[in-house]
Design a protein around this motif. Structure first.
Motif, PDB file in Angstrom:
ATOM      1  N   GLY A 135       0.816  -1.202   0.000  1.00  0.00           N
ATOM      2  CA  GLY A 135       0.000   0.000   0.000  1.00  0.00           C
ATOM      3  C   GLY A 135       0.854   1.259   0.000  1.00  0.00           C
ATOM      4  N   LEU A 136       0.205   2.395  -0.138  1.00  0.00           N
ATOM      5  CA  LEU A 136       0.898   3.672  -0.259  1.00  0.00           C
ATOM      6  C   LEU A 136       1.807   3.961   0.939  1.00  0.00           C
ATOM      7  N   ALA A 146     -16.478  -0.241  -5.285  1.00  0.00           N
ATOM      8  CA  ALA A 146     -16.395  -1.485  -6.038  1.00  0.00           C
ATOM      9  C   ALA A 146     -14.987  -1.784  -6.531  1.00  0.00           C
ATOM     10  N   PHE A 147     -14.294  -0.772  -7.082  1.00  0.00           N
ATOM     11  CA  PHE A 147     -12.991  -1.039  -7.674  1.00  0.00           C
ATOM     12  C   PHE A 147     -11.963  -1.570  -6.675  1.00  0.00           C
ATOM     13  N   PRO A 148     -11.830  -0.968  -5.476  1.00  0.00           N
ATOM     14  CA  PRO A 148     -10.884  -1.537  -4.512  1.00  0.00           C
ATOM     15  C   PRO A 148     -11.243  -2.966  -4.106  1.00  0.00           C
ATOM     16  N   LEU A 149     -12.566  -3.244  -3.957  1.00  0.00           N
ATOM     17  CA  LEU A 149     -12.981  -4.596  -3.598  1.00  0.00           C
ATOM     18  C   LEU A 149     -12.630  -5.588  -4.698  1.00  0.00           C
ATOM     19  N   ILE A 150     -12.853  -5.174  -5.940  1.00  0.00           N
ATOM     20  CA  ILE A 150     -12.512  -6.050  -7.072  1.00  0.00           C
ATOM     21  C   ILE A 150     -11.018  -6.323  -7.095  1.00  0.00           C
ATOM     22  N   ALA A 151     -10.215  -5.275  -6.862  1.00  0.00           N
ATOM     23  CA  ALA A 151      -8.763  -5.445  -6.854  1.00  0.00           C
ATOM     24  C   ALA A 151      -8.344  -6.420  -5.757  1.00  0.00           C
ATOM     25  N   LYS A 152      -8.978  -6.331  -4.599  1.00  0.00           N
ATOM     26  CA  LYS A 152      -8.625  -7.233  -3.503  1.00  0.00           C
ATOM     27  C   LYS A 152      -8.960  -8.672  -3.852  1.00  0.00           C
ATOM     28  N   VAL A 153     -10.112  -8.876  -4.485  1.00  0.00           N
ATOM     29  CA  VAL A 153     -10.499 -10.219  -4.894  1.00  0.00           C
ATOM     30  C   VAL A 153      -9.515 -10.764  -5.915  1.00  0.00           C
ATOM     31  N   LEU A 154      -9.175  -9.946  -6.901  1.00  0.00           N
ATOM     32  CA  LEU A 154      -8.220 -10.381  -7.919  1.00  0.00           C
ATOM     33  C   LEU A 154      -6.879 -10.730  -7.314  1.00  0.00           C
ATOM     34  N   ALA A 155      -6.395  -9.896  -6.393  1.00  0.00           N
ATOM     35  CA  ALA A 155      -5.083 -10.102  -5.789  1.00  0.00           C
ATOM     36  C   ALA A 155      -5.047 -11.362  -4.935  1.00  0.00           C
ATOM     37  N   SER A 156      -6.196 -11.784  -4.419  1.00  0.00           N
ATOM     38  CA  SER A 156      -6.228 -12.946  -3.539  1.00  0.00           C
ATOM     39  C   SER A 156      -6.569 -14.237  -4.278  1.00  0.00           C
ATOM     40  N   THR A 157      -6.772 -14.150  -5.584  1.00  0.00           N
ATOM     41  CA  THR A 157      -7.116 -15.328  -6.387  1.00  0.00           C
ATOM     42  C   THR A 157      -5.885 -15.806  -7.153  1.00  0.00           C
ATOM     43  N   VAL A 198       2.691  -9.093 -12.388  1.00  0.00           N
ATOM     44  CA  VAL A 198       1.247  -8.847 -12.346  1.00  0.00           C
ATOM     45  C   VAL A 198       0.729  -9.017 -10.919  1.00  0.00           C
ATOM     46  N   GLU A 199       1.220 -10.025 -10.206  1.00  0.00           N
ATOM     47  CA  GLU A 199       0.808 -10.228  -8.817  1.00  0.00           C
ATOM     48  C   GLU A 199       1.190  -9.035  -7.956  1.00  0.00           C
ATOM     49  N   GLY A 200       2.392  -8.504  -8.160  1.00  0.00           N
ATOM     50  CA  GLY A 200       2.829  -7.333  -7.403  1.00  0.00           C
ATOM     51  C   GLY A 200       1.968  -6.116  -7.697  1.00  0.00           C
ATOM     52  N   THR A 201       1.614  -5.940  -8.968  1.00  0.00           N
ATOM     53  CA  THR A 201       0.765  -4.809  -9.348  1.00  0.00           C
ATOM     54  C   THR A 201      -0.629  -4.937  -8.752  1.00  0.00           C
ATOM     55  N   LEU A 202      -1.196  -6.147  -8.776  1.00  0.00           N
ATOM     56  CA  LEU A 202      -2.520  -6.374  -8.191  1.00  0.00           C
ATOM     57  C   LEU A 202      -2.501  -6.140  -6.680  1.00  0.00           C
ATOM     58  N   ALA A 203      -1.423  -6.564  -6.016  1.00  0.00           N
ATOM     59  CA  ALA A 203      -1.313  -6.345  -4.575  1.00  0.00           C
ATOM     60  C   ALA A 203      -1.285  -4.856  -4.254  1.00  0.00           C
ATOM     61  N   MET A 204      -0.601  -4.087  -5.085  1.00  0.00           N
ATOM     62  CA  MET A 204      -0.551  -2.633  -4.896  1.00  0.00           C
ATOM     63  C   MET A 204      -1.944  -2.028  -5.078  1.00  0.00           C
ATOM     64  N   MET A 205      -2.657  -2.447  -6.097  1.00  0.00           N
ATOM     65  CA  MET A 205      -3.997  -1.935  -6.356  1.00  0.00           C
ATOM     66  C   MET A 205      -4.940  -2.256  -5.202  1.00  0.00           C
TER      67      MET A 205
END
Length: 286
Positions: free
Chosen positions: A82-83, A144-155, A201-208
């Motif tokens: 995170g930031l 919605a967007f942060p929640l979607i990013a969290k789901v993507l990062a955890s999948t 890509v995993e690192g970028t998703l984790a940041m998002m």
């Protein structure tokens, strides 16, 4: 990213790897003079600065890093993407390496990190944000967007699916077109490598997934760091008005807009962007 397979990475001869917990950082260091730290945006890496390096090193000592999990920096834990956490870890890296940061330059999300980092240093160094990502999504999208990013990062399979679907040249073209920037085929090659790498890509998703701007935005009216925002009039990712509105609430900030450039303005016309950086820092560091 596998370093052994990327011997032609821009300025590879100036690269080294530094263990500063929790991450193993990819660092490029070149030039002499006041130290300027360069921070790329989400999904990028040090190659993003390739068109400005030669101009900047005539004036400054340049240190560019890859953010945790992106490019060639090995992420020690996905919980510190995170930031605020990244800013703290970058500050720790700078302290460990004895880097006295005289100025910070950040592109897109790297612009927000630059402001967060500068606010933790005393005195706060000048900050340059290139099309800085300083706006939150509005309304339902903001939830919605942060929640979607969290789901993507955890999948686990999402990153692999994304890299498989975007490794084709036309897919990269479409992604870059969404920035409003037109890059050369050579520049596109490096982005193709990045987005076809699962770890990147995993690192970028984790940041998002961990991205939170509100505390930083709330602190900006009290931020003393001299700040320059450089925007491209054709930016399709972060509207130039975002920088204009942000600068208006800051004590010492101004905006320069370059006509015809997009979100990756510093890759489209590195000479123009570098010239504005040099002019601004010359007035602040001398």
């Amino acid at each position: 990213m596998d370093w052994a397979r990327n011997a032609d990475w821009p300025k590879a001869s100036h690269s080294r790897f530094v263990l500063s917990k929790p991450h193993k950082w990819h660092v490029q260091e070149l030039g002499h003079g006041p130290t300027v730290l360069l921070l790329h945006g989400a999904g990028g890496a040090t190659q993003t600065w390739r068109h400005m390096y030669d101009q900047l090193i005539g004036h400054y000592r340049i240190i560019a890093i890859d953010l945790p999990g992106q490019g060639f920096t090995k992420m020690g834990t996905p919980k510190r993407c995170g930031l605020e956490a990244m800013s703290e870890d970058i500050a720790r890296l700078c302290n460990q390496e004895g880097w006295h940061v005289d100025a910070v330059v950040g592109h897109s999300a790297g612009g927000a990190i630059a402001l967060q980092l500068a606010s933790s240093l005393s005195p706060s160094p000048p900050v340059i944000g290139i099309n800085p990502a300083l706006g939150n999504f509005k309304g339902l999208a903001g939830v919605a967007f942060p929640l979607i990013a969290k789901v993507l990062a955890s999948t686990p399979w999402v990153a692999q699916l994304f890299t498989a679907s975007t490794s084709r040249p036309h897919s990269v073209d479409r992604l870059l077109a969404g920035t409003g920037s037109i890059l050369t085929p050579e520049d596109q090659v490096f982005y193709r490598r990045l987005i076809s790498d699962k770890a990147h890509v995993e690192g970028t998703l984790a940041m998002m997934a961990q991205w939170r701007l509100d505390p930083l935005l709330a602190a900006l009216p009290e931020m003393s760091a001299p700040t320059l925002f450089i925007t491209g009039s054709g930016d399709k990712a972060v509207p130039p008005t975002t920088s204009t509105k942000t600068a208006a609430i800051m004590p010492d900030a101004k905006v320069i807009e370059i006509a015809g450039l997009g979100h990756l303005a510093h890759e489209e016309d590195g000479q123009a962007v570098a010239s504005h950086i040099i002019s601004f820092l010359n007035s602040r560091l001398n």
